[in-house]
Enzyme design. Structure first.
Site, PDB file in Angstrom:
ATOM      1  N   CYS A 180     -35.159 -36.593 -39.825  1.00 42.21           N
ATOM      2  CA  CYS A 180     -35.433 -35.907 -41.434  1.00 42.21           C
ATOM      3  C   CYS A 180     -36.031 -36.610 -41.870  1.00 42.21           C
ATOM      4  CB  CYS A 180     -33.576 -35.691 -41.870  1.00 42.21           C
ATOM      5  SG  CYS A 180     -32.325 -34.810 -41.349  1.00 42.21           S
ATOM      6  N   LEU A 209     -25.195 -33.962 -39.070  1.00 45.37           N
ATOM      7  CA  LEU A 209     -25.823 -32.935 -37.807  1.00 45.37           C
ATOM      8  C   LEU A 209     -26.014 -34.581 -37.434  1.00 45.37           C
ATOM      9  CD1 LEU A 209     -25.354 -31.746 -35.617  1.00 45.37           C
ATOM     10  CD2 LEU A 209     -27.780 -30.024 -36.672  1.00 45.37           C
ATOM     11  N   LYS A 210     -27.094 -35.071 -37.967  1.00 42.51           N
ATOM     12  CA  LYS A 210     -28.264 -36.184 -38.211  1.00 42.51           C
ATOM     13  C   LYS A 210     -27.514 -37.501 -37.389  1.00 42.51           C
ATOM     14  CE  LYS A 210     -30.585 -40.000 -40.033  1.00 42.51           C
ATOM     15  NZ  LYS A 210     -32.050 -40.361 -38.666  1.00 42.51           N
ATOM     16  N   SER A 221     -45.417 -49.444 -37.253  1.00 46.07           N
ATOM     17  CA  SER A 221     -44.342 -49.105 -37.475  1.00 46.07           C
ATOM     18  C   SER A 221     -43.486 -50.341 -36.631  1.00 46.07           C
ATOM     19  CB  SER A 221     -43.332 -47.879 -37.937  1.00 46.07           C
ATOM     20  OG  SER A 221     -43.560 -47.110 -37.715  1.00 46.07           O
ATOM     21  N   TRP A 245     -47.650 -33.619 -45.667  1.00 40.81           N
ATOM     22  CA  TRP A 245     -46.500 -33.921 -45.584  1.00 40.81           C
ATOM     23  C   TRP A 245     -45.638 -33.985 -46.695  1.00 40.81           C
ATOM     24  CZ3 TRP A 245     -46.808 -38.032 -40.883  1.00 40.81           C
ATOM     25  CH2 TRP A 245     -46.642 -37.296 -39.928  1.00 40.81           C
ATOM     26  N   HIS A 301     -40.385 -40.810 -28.590  1.00 41.58           N
ATOM     27  CA  HIS A 301     -40.146 -40.828 -29.071  1.00 41.58           C
ATOM     28  C   HIS A 301     -38.836 -40.022 -28.027  1.00 41.58           C
ATOM     29  CE1 HIS A 301     -43.237 -38.727 -31.665  1.00 41.58           C
ATOM     30  NE2 HIS A 301     -42.059 -38.766 -32.971  1.00 41.58           N
ATOM     31  N   ARG A 329     -26.700 -34.916 -44.525  1.00 42.04           N
ATOM     32  CA  ARG A 329     -27.553 -34.413 -43.115  1.00 42.04           C
ATOM     33  C   ARG A 329     -26.137 -35.723 -42.179  1.00 42.04           C
ATOM     34  NH1 ARG A 329     -31.856 -39.622 -43.511  1.00 42.04           N
ATOM     35  NH2 ARG A 329     -29.615 -39.959 -45.368  1.00 42.04           N
ATOM     36  N   ILE A 372     -48.996 -48.702 -33.365  1.00 42.90           N
ATOM     37  CA  ILE A 372     -48.888 -47.645 -34.515  1.00 42.90           C
ATOM     38  C   ILE A 372     -48.806 -48.377 -35.783  1.00 42.90           C
ATOM     39  CG2 ILE A 372     -49.571 -45.069 -35.021  1.00 42.90           C
ATOM     40  CD1 ILE A 372     -50.429 -45.965 -32.834  1.00 42.90           C
ATOM     41  N   HIS A 404     -54.907 -42.366 -36.505  1.00 40.69           N
ATOM     42  CA  HIS A 404     -53.928 -42.297 -36.001  1.00 40.69           C
ATOM     43  C   HIS A 404     -53.458 -40.346 -36.033  1.00 40.69           C
ATOM     44  CE1 HIS A 404     -50.375 -41.866 -33.226  1.00 40.69           C
ATOM     45  NE2 HIS A 404     -49.695 -41.478 -34.367  1.00 40.69           N
TER      46      HIS A 404
END
Length: 771
Positions: free
Chosen positions: A531, A17-18, A448, A576, A709, A15, A446, A656
């Site tokens: 990710c 790039l993240k 978290s 998922w 986001h 990861r 929502i 949700h």
């Protein structure tokens, strides 16, 4: 015979790039340092594919954020609100790019991000192109050419990959009335042709144009657009070999359109549309042409080892009709949707050798493609590799790990009454108003809250044995109590415990359910730098013990306000996860639904009066063809109702959903019969509410009033305007106030500022209505 790959995971095996993108956004590394990380990933990907024996290796499948956004930049489809960021300097392109994806709020700028939604029926999110009437396009970004050159200088002639022009247009949205985006094709094509001419001049032999729209229900106009586009491309660049890739489904009534296109090769996905193979091989026009057929036999969207016998039978069928020179072996789709490398799964306590032997990740799928190419033209029945493969397939088929008779019997025993709440919503609403005593326009989040480095470190130390269970739980309880006090001070009406003990909204539940297994490094990209590490459902699913009750009960005991129980719904857990492919998805979903039902009932017994069952993936699981919708929606809605219907009428059930178009399925959303639904509406400026208004949706709704986001903080005035829009289509007694999604990925300062503004806007609206 050739082998090809359609695309490769781009975040890096660790990861990288993240981490680099997030460091760049935080100002911790420079633009050049970020681009250097990106270049290293691209080169490793190309070398990996070359070493695996792939003949046609893709370039431009890499992206710093999203490949559809890359296309928008390539053709200059930059919304007007971002034009102030265009200054003609190449070193400013990255600033513009990330602003389009994430929004920007600094130095006097306050620009909202572009809308984001799911890519077909995957869990990958793309940035939605925005179009206006008579829109002009012009080449802006040279990324596709630069990456081809980068590979060429490294000694690899790649096959550049672009989103096809028709799929690109159909993936976008008209931002004004009076036209259809497909009308823009004549304006768009000259830019595509310019890019393709440039690639051809640089030495490109093959170019892959992705047109997955060919597996959708298309109008005659859209079919003609596809044929016209490729006729013009062929005429402009006759020497360039064009491969059109379809994936995620069967061609069905689009078969003739695909066959008649002026192209050199057609790719089909036979893992999700096997009927396309027989149809093409029976089509005289295709058979008599010189076109190659790329057969997607290796599943690009799951982690199970390929059954060589099954795939070779398909390949031999194609070779028998077309000859081996006209057949290309490939994965079904880009491997973007697969984890990187199974060899990195070294901990046998996490992934046992037996189950690991049933799997293949992206790197291993490359090997499967190359092996199938070799075996397809040899006497494969005696090949040692083939025999080892078949032993693994049989081992999985017959394993006692997979099948649990009691679980299957419980699913078979489900009754119609198990799907029904005791009373209709109108009656339940009265009981809940009396029981819960919530104000007008109740506020909530929502689920978290930001997962800080400290919280993540707690979980890491627990796993490493550096922290005892008692110490870990004590620290988590401190985080929960702190978040409760903060929410109370802020004035939120229905609190959440913050989910500090959870790693991921699906993985957390999978860890507590039988029939699931996990990976250490099975990461796939969801959007941008986000990710996820999907669980693997390998067998029958049941709940051995309560999963969330302890934490929810603790939170409720520490606040006089209502605290929601937070669960992930059965369809989302299915969507998922990497799902077993040896039984219908419906059966697996009902097994999960029964497990969640048990948890819901236990939460109610523990005194939790509001329970949220998240189902953001209901829409993304919708089949791509409308003819298959009714069957899917029936069992998906039933699975949710099964999970929710075991409680008393006074218990309020929330659900949700995020980044979904609801217009076509609003009846099924209503049929879920959740007391409250919270949805994403901020990026679309409440457009999604039109569906609920037109349908006269009867239950309560919380339209997300700000975009989590994006790092920008919405103003009180901005949120108030959105709430006023919502109030025009939603009765006041049914309107909730909330963000559009969970806040796990955000930082605390922006979260606190945004929620304060949200609560202020809710209070202003309440005062105005009650005055």
């Amino acid at each position: 015979m050739l082998s090809q790959n359609l695309g490769y995971p781009r975040v890096g095996s660790q990861r990288e790039l993240k981490k680099a993108c997030e460091q760049f956004w935080a100002g911790k590394i420079t633009r050049d340092e970020l681009q250097n990380v990106a270049r290293q990933i691209r080169h490793r990907n190309w070398e990996t594919q070359k070493n695996a024996g792939i003949d046609l290796i893709p370039s431009n499948d890499f992206s710093l954020y999203d490949h559809v956004l890359d296309s928008s930049l390539m053709v200059g489809a930059i919304p007007a609100r971002f034009h102030s960021l265009i200054d003609g300097k190449s070193n400013k392109e990255l600033e513009l790019y990330f602003a389009m994806a994430r929004g920007v709020q600094r130095d006097g700028l306050d620009i909202k991000a572009m809308e984001m939604t799911k890519w077909f029926d995957t869990n990958y999110h793309y940035i939605v192109p925005e179009f206006v009437k008579n829109q002009k396009f012009s080449r802006y970004s040279d990324k596709v050419a630069l990456e081809f050159e980068d590979a060429r200088q490294a000694g690899i002639i790649t096959k550049p990959v672009l989103v096809g022009p028709v799929t690109y247009l159909l993936s976008g949205k008209e931002k004004e009335e009076g036209f259809h985006r497909i009308e823009l094709l004549d304006n768009l094509l000259p830019v595509y042709i310019e890019v393709l001419k440039d690639l051809y001049a640089r030495g490109a032999q093959w170019v892959q144009l992705d047109e997955p729209c060919l597996v959708l229900d298309l109008t005659d106009r859209e079919k003609l657009a596809l044929q016209s586009a490729y006729a013009q491309i062929r005429e402009a660049i006759p020497g360039l070999k064009i491969l059109v890739a379809t994936y995620f489904g069967a061609l069905e009534d689009n078969l003739e359109t695909a066959v008649e296109m002026s192209i050199d090769a057609l790719h089909i996905d036979i893992t999700r549309g096997v009927e396309s193979l027989a149809a093409i091989l029976a089509n005289p026009g295709f058979v008599s042409s010189s076109k190659k057929l790329s057969v997607g036999v290796v599943d690009g969207r799951n982690i199970w080892k390929n059954d060589y016998k099954k795939s070779l039978d398909y390949l031999r069928e194609a070779i028998a009709v077309l000859g081996e020179k006209r057949v290309i072996v490939a994965p079904s789709s880009s491997l973007l949707h697969s984890p990187h490398d199974l060899d990195q799964e070294k901990n046998e306590n996490v992934l046992t050798p037996q189950i690991k032997n049933w799997m293949a990740f992206a790197k291993q799928k490359l090997g499967e493609v190359s092996t199938l190419k070799k075996l397809a033209i040899t006497n494969w029945t005696e090949d040692a590799t083939f025999k080892v493969n078949q032993e693994a397939i049989e081992s999985r088929r017959s394993s006692e790990l997979i099948h649990k008779p009691l679980v299957k019997k419980r699913v078979e025993g489900i009754k119609m009454s198990d799907f029904e709440r005791q009373a209709r919503f109108a009656e339940r609403q009265k009981l809940q108003l009396e029981k819960l005593k919530l104000p007008l326009f109740p506020s909530t989040t929502i689920g978290s809250f930001p997962q800080t480095d400290e919280v993540r470190q707690l979980r890491a130390n627990l796993k490493k044995g550096n922290l005892s269970v008692d110490e870990y739980e004590s620290r988590i309880k401190e985080e929960i109590v702190s978040s409760l006090r903060w929410q109370e001070e802020l004035g939120i009406d229905v609190l959440v415990h913050g989910e500090f003990e959870r790693n991921d909204m699906v993985e957390y539940f999978g860890e507590s359910l039988s029939g699931f297994v996990f990976t250490q490094n099975g990461w796939v990209q969801s959007y941008g730098s986000r990710c996820v590490k999907p669980p693997v459902i390998y067998g029958d699913v049941e709940r051995p013990e309560a999963m969330t009750v302890k934490w929810s009960a603790f939170a409720q005991a520490n606040s006089a306000k209502l605290v929601k129980g937070m669960l992930t719904g059965p369809v989302t857990i299915l969507q998922w996860s990497f799902v077993r492919d040896d039984q219908p998805r419906k059966d697996t979903t009902f097994q999960i639904g029964l497990a969640i039902r048990d948890e819901v009932i236990d939460l109610e017994k523990a005194g939790i009066k509001v329970i949220q069952i998240d189902e953001p993936a209901i829409r993304e699981g919708l089949p791509l063809r409308k003819s298959a919708w009714a069957d899917y929606l029936k069992w998906a809605v039933d699975a949710f109702r099964l999970s929710a219907a075991g409680v008393a009428d006074q218990t309020q059930i929330h659900t949700h959903m995020c980044y979904s178009e609801f217009n076509d399925i609003i009846g099924s959303i209503a049929a879920m019969d959740a007391d409250v639904i919270t949805i994403e509406t901020s990026r679309s400026q409440m457009e999604l509410l039109d569906a609920f208004a037109d349908f006269n949706y009867p239950n309560e709704i919380g339209p997300g009033v700000y975009d989590i986001h994006s790092p920008r903080v919405p103003t009180v005035e901005e949120i108030s305007q959105l709430l006023e829009k919502a109030l025009k289509v939603i009765p006041a007694m049914n309107l909730w106030v909330n963000p559009d999604c969970g806040l796990k990925t955000r930082k605390w300062p922006e979260t606190e500022a945004a929620l304060r503004n949200m609560i202020s806007a809710a209070k202003l609206l309440r005062e105005a209505v009650e005055a």
